[in-house]
Write an enzyme that holds these catalytic residues in place. Structure first.
Site, PDB file in Angstrom:
ATOM      1  N   ASP A  74       2.339   6.144  -2.298  1.00  0.00           N
ATOM      2  CA  ASP A  74       2.772   4.869  -1.725  1.00  0.00           C
ATOM      3  C   ASP A  74       1.950   3.672  -2.172  1.00  0.00           C
ATOM      4  OD1 ASP A  74       0.474   5.713  -0.239  1.00  0.00           O
ATOM      5  OD2 ASP A  74       1.009   4.285   1.322  1.00  0.00           O
ATOM      6  N   ASP A  95       0.388  12.312  -2.578  1.00  0.00           N
ATOM      7  CA  ASP A  95      -0.737  11.516  -2.108  1.00  0.00           C
ATOM      8  C   ASP A  95      -0.816  11.723  -0.596  1.00  0.00           C
ATOM      9  OD1 ASP A  95      -2.697   9.289  -1.940  1.00  0.00           O
ATOM     10  OD2 ASP A  95      -1.027   8.329  -0.880  1.00  0.00           O
ATOM     11  N   ASP A 124      -1.803   4.820  -6.543  1.00  0.00           N
ATOM     12  CA  ASP A 124      -0.958   5.927  -7.008  1.00  0.00           C
ATOM     13  C   ASP A 124      -0.118   5.552  -8.230  1.00  0.00           C
ATOM     14  OD1 ASP A 124      -1.706   7.604  -4.806  1.00  0.00           O
ATOM     15  OD2 ASP A 124      -0.351   6.443  -3.544  1.00  0.00           O
TER      16      ASP A 124
END
Length: 786
Positions: free
Chosen positions: A680, A490, A684
């Protein structure tokens, strides 16, 4: 209404379908769109094969057994699951309960999902009814400690009795096996008395302290999946039954010490592993829970706090600056700036005004909003949690290495035992002697070392990782194949800092000072880095006003405007072509241009934005050198994504993704091999749960941490290679320990078949192999990135 088929998976698309100007076709979700782009760059035959796999998988998901319309589902935590055989057993156990349609258990997430008939069953009654045979089923928010207290009690009492029993062995029985006399000469009746006491102690140790092991063995038999518990049970019970038989015939040559040693040492090893693993809770408890439980309900001109679950369609709620939005809805009053990074991954805050939609879990950073709930009460953050739990619950549990070995070793030992019995009868031995030799094979077949090999090595891996603030949430990652083909990152908060920085101070220092003075009074996320540029000033700001796209105030007699260039231009301030090019160039990089103007002229253009972590380029480069593909998945715009792509040069870039798209992308990438996902935020969570290895990193949300296999609750990106190294070294140590354990078997089983084993030799050999495993597991691991 015209219907469309997805160009990738051939399922029906929504109306309107997902499309992209760069790709021909229509898609059911952005995940399929991204994967379709990926397949276009591959060779035709391989791309078509992967496409057909996708079609088969998506269709099979749609064609799963339909549940009645009135079904409801609920999740529970399960204490006591320690291998995949537990999944099958718990599903069978719950399936017998009237009112339950079906259930899915997951050892990997230690959860069970139950589909039930709400008219026939009260879900609150399920935990006590499913808590059988040592499994503890609890509500998701319940702190279950009874299992831990019982385990400590078993070890303390069993350990005391075991020490006393083994002390009697050392004083009276072991010397008699060598010279026929103990340290204190005893008559036959006195020796029988001590052996009888040892029998009582051993019985308690086996059936009380060893209950979890016996239960695991019974479960493995009930689901026809032999595991390590069964192998340990065969050895411990065989030694116990043989010794009981010897005691009844008046013999003092008994193997009660073997039974006690096996049960106690394996139980202590398992407890040590759990104790080390529980250390992760100290770090995980620091994570902030982002789910909102209460909302401020507006009624009759007043507001009051109510539980979110009590909200209804049409209710109006008030959200103030700095608060999280508790429920999805539409703004009916007010303007504000909303930070949506938690839910969408988009790093830039978004202006919101009357008529705009807002998502639960996002943060209102400026002003206050009145939000009306739509026709359905919907919480996006709860839907993310549900999606994550669905993925985790359906993830199959992996058998531990020792359990996989036991699956073939148990039948092999039983066959050897029978063969030994037949061999000795064939060579003229009596039935009793043949039976004793056969039992000796079963007794020595499972040393303590084999039971300790996995838990001690894994505990060592947990301990070494915790010293680096790396938290492994499940032991399964140490025993699955650690090599990953693709590492997906990410972007926001992982490869980047996740915070706004003043990247360009502009050419006009006076403009920067004025902007910093004004931004000290603003609550917009972009204001903070500008305000920090000049925090100390004796100048005063008068008539400060804030808008959704900028701020203004009077300083030194000048009316100063700070905000979006378009807003500044609407207020009739001139902006030069050079300044406008700077605006466009900054946006191409995914940054935010901020104009500062007075006296009818834009005086300077500041640039604010997120920035890459200093070690990001090094980490990506190192992973690619190891032969891994690197993918970057971001909710940011395509322009922002391409700017990152130029700097880091990943193999794959997926931009403008939503949470469900991320999990779909991970699922498709897994067709190329094992995938590790690093993220994080709550957005996600589904992708972290979907990946073969999920790593939650940085300033985490609790939902992200719950979804991952590994948690790194700090901002040290360099610890990610250390986590991979910990997996590799721990797996190697497990294999080394199993090698020592099998060396014991190679020596003792042939001796047992030959009838040359006595209780003293068995005890010494078992102690030696166990010490080798303990010493090997106790070695420190160097997790520094070499």
């Amino acid at each position: 209404m015209e219907t469309h088929k997805c160009s990738l998976c051939e399922l029906e698309t929504p109306d309107p379908p997902i499309t992209d100007s760069e790709v021909k076709g229509t898609f059911c979700c952005s995940g399929c769109l991204h994967v379709y782009k990926l397949l276009q760059d591959m060779e035709g035959e391989q791309a078509e094969r992967l496409r057909q796999q996708t079609i088969k998988q998506r269709v099979s998901e749609q064609n799963k057994t339909e549940l009645p319309e009135d079904y409801q589902q609920i999740f529970f935590k399960v204490e006591g699951m320690h291998c995949s055989t537990c999944e099958s057993f718990l599903e069978t156990l719950a399936g017998r309960k009237e009112g339950i349609y079906k259930c899915e258990a997951s050892y990997a997430s230690e959860m069970i999902k139950v589909y039930y008939n709400p008219d026939a069953l009260d879900p609150d009654t399920l935990p006590p009814e499913l808590s059988k045979l040592g499994y503890g089923v609890h509500q998701m928010d319940e702190d279950a400690t009874s299992e831990q207290l019982n385990e400590v009690g078993r070890l303390v009492i069993g350990g005391f009795l075991g020490i006393v029993g083994l002390l009697l062995y050392i004083l009276f029985l072991y010397p008699s096996y060598i010279s026929g006399e103990g340290f204190i000469p005893l008559t036959a009746s006195e020796k029988l008395f001590f052996v009888s006491n040892i029998f009582v102690m051993t019985t308690f140790v086996l059936f009380y302290t060893g209950y979890p092991i016996l239960r695991g063995a019974w479960v493995s038999i009930s689901v026809a999946k032999p595991n390590m518990d069964l192998l340990i049970t065969i050895a411990a019970v065989s030694a116990y039954l043989y010794s009981v038989g010897a005691l009844l015939t008046g013999s003092a040559e008994v193997y009660f010490d073997v039974t006690m040693a096996i049960v106690l040492v394996v139980s202590i090893g398992n407890y040590y592993e759990k104790k080390i693993k529980s250390g992760k809770q100290d770090l995980l408890s620091k994570l902030t829970q982002k789910r909102i439980s209460h909302a401020r309900l507006k009624q009759n001109g007043q507001s009051r706090e109510v539980a979110v679950e009590n909200l209804q369609s049409g209710d109006q709620i008030l959200v103030k600056a700095g608060e999280r939005i508790p429920i999805d809805g539409t703004i009916i009053d007010g303007k504000g700036i909303v930070n949506e990074a938690l839910m969408t991954g988009e790093s830039m805050p978004v202006p919101k005004e009357k008529g705009d939609q807002v998502l639960s879990g996002t943060i209102l950073t400026q002003n206050a909003l009145t939000i009306e709930i739509g026709s359905t009460v919907k919480s996006t953050i709860d839907e993310l949690m549900q999606m994550m739990w669905n993925i985790q619950s359906s993830r199959p549990g992996k058998q531990r290495i020792a359990d996989r070995i036991a699956a073939w070793f148990v039948p092999a030992v039983l066959i050897l035992g029978v063969a030994t019995f037949i061999f000795h009868l064939w060579n003229g031995a009596g039935t009793t002697d043949a039976m004793l030799s056969s039992l000796a094979v079963l007794i020595v077949s499972c040393p303590c070392a084999l039971g300790l090999a996995t838990p001690l090595a894994i505990a060592s891996g947990f301990r070494s990782a915790l010293t680096h603030d790396i938290i492994f949430k499940t032991a399964s990652v140490f025993e699955e194949q650690p090599d990953t083909s693709t590492v997906a990152f990410d972007k926001t908060g992982t490869l980047t800092t996740g915070r706004m920085h003043l990247l360009d101070k502009g050419m006009n220092r006076q403009a920067l000072k004025y902007a910093a003075l004004l931004e000290q009074y603003a609550s917009h996320p972009i204001a903070e880095p500008i305000a920090r540029a000049y925090s100390n000033s004796d100048r005063e700001v008068q008539d400060f006003q804030t808008f959704s796209t900028g701020i203004k105030g009077i300083i030194d007699g000048h009316q100063i405007y700070v905000g979006q260039p378009e807003w500044i231009r609407k207020n009739e301030f001139a902006i030069s072509e050079k300044q406008w090019r700077k605006v466009e160039q900054s946006r191409e990089k995914g940054h935010v241009p901020v104009a500062v103007a007075w006296d009818k002229q834009v005086q300077s253009i500041l640039v604010v934005g997120d920035q890459l972590r200093t070690e990001a380029e090094k980490i990506v480069s190192a992973l690619k050198k190891e032969g891994k593909k690197v993918a970057i998945i971001t909710g940011d715009s395509q322009l922002a994504g391409e700017a990152i792509q130029k700097q880091l040069q990943p193999d794959f870039l997926f931009s403008e993704t939503q949470p469900d798209s991320k999990s779909n992308i991970i699922r498709e990438l897994k067709k190329f091999g094992r995938v590790a996902m690093i993220g994080d935020g709550s957005n996600d969570a589904p992708a972290l749960a979907q990946a073969d290895l999920g790593i939650a990193f940085g300033d985490l949300t609790a939902i992200a941490a719950e979804s991952a296999h590994i948690v790194i609750p700090n901002n040290h990106l360099h610890l990610i290679p250390s986590a991979f190294k910990a997996i590799r070294l721990t797996k190697s140590r497990v294999h080394q320990n199993l090698g020592w354990a099998f060396l014991y078997n190679i020596i003792t089983i042939p001796l047992a078949i030959a009838g040359a084993i006595n209780p003293l030799f068995a005890a010494v050999a078992m102690a030696t192999s166990s010490l080798l495993v303990v010493s090997n597991s106790s070695r420190d691991m160097d997790l520094t990135d070499n």
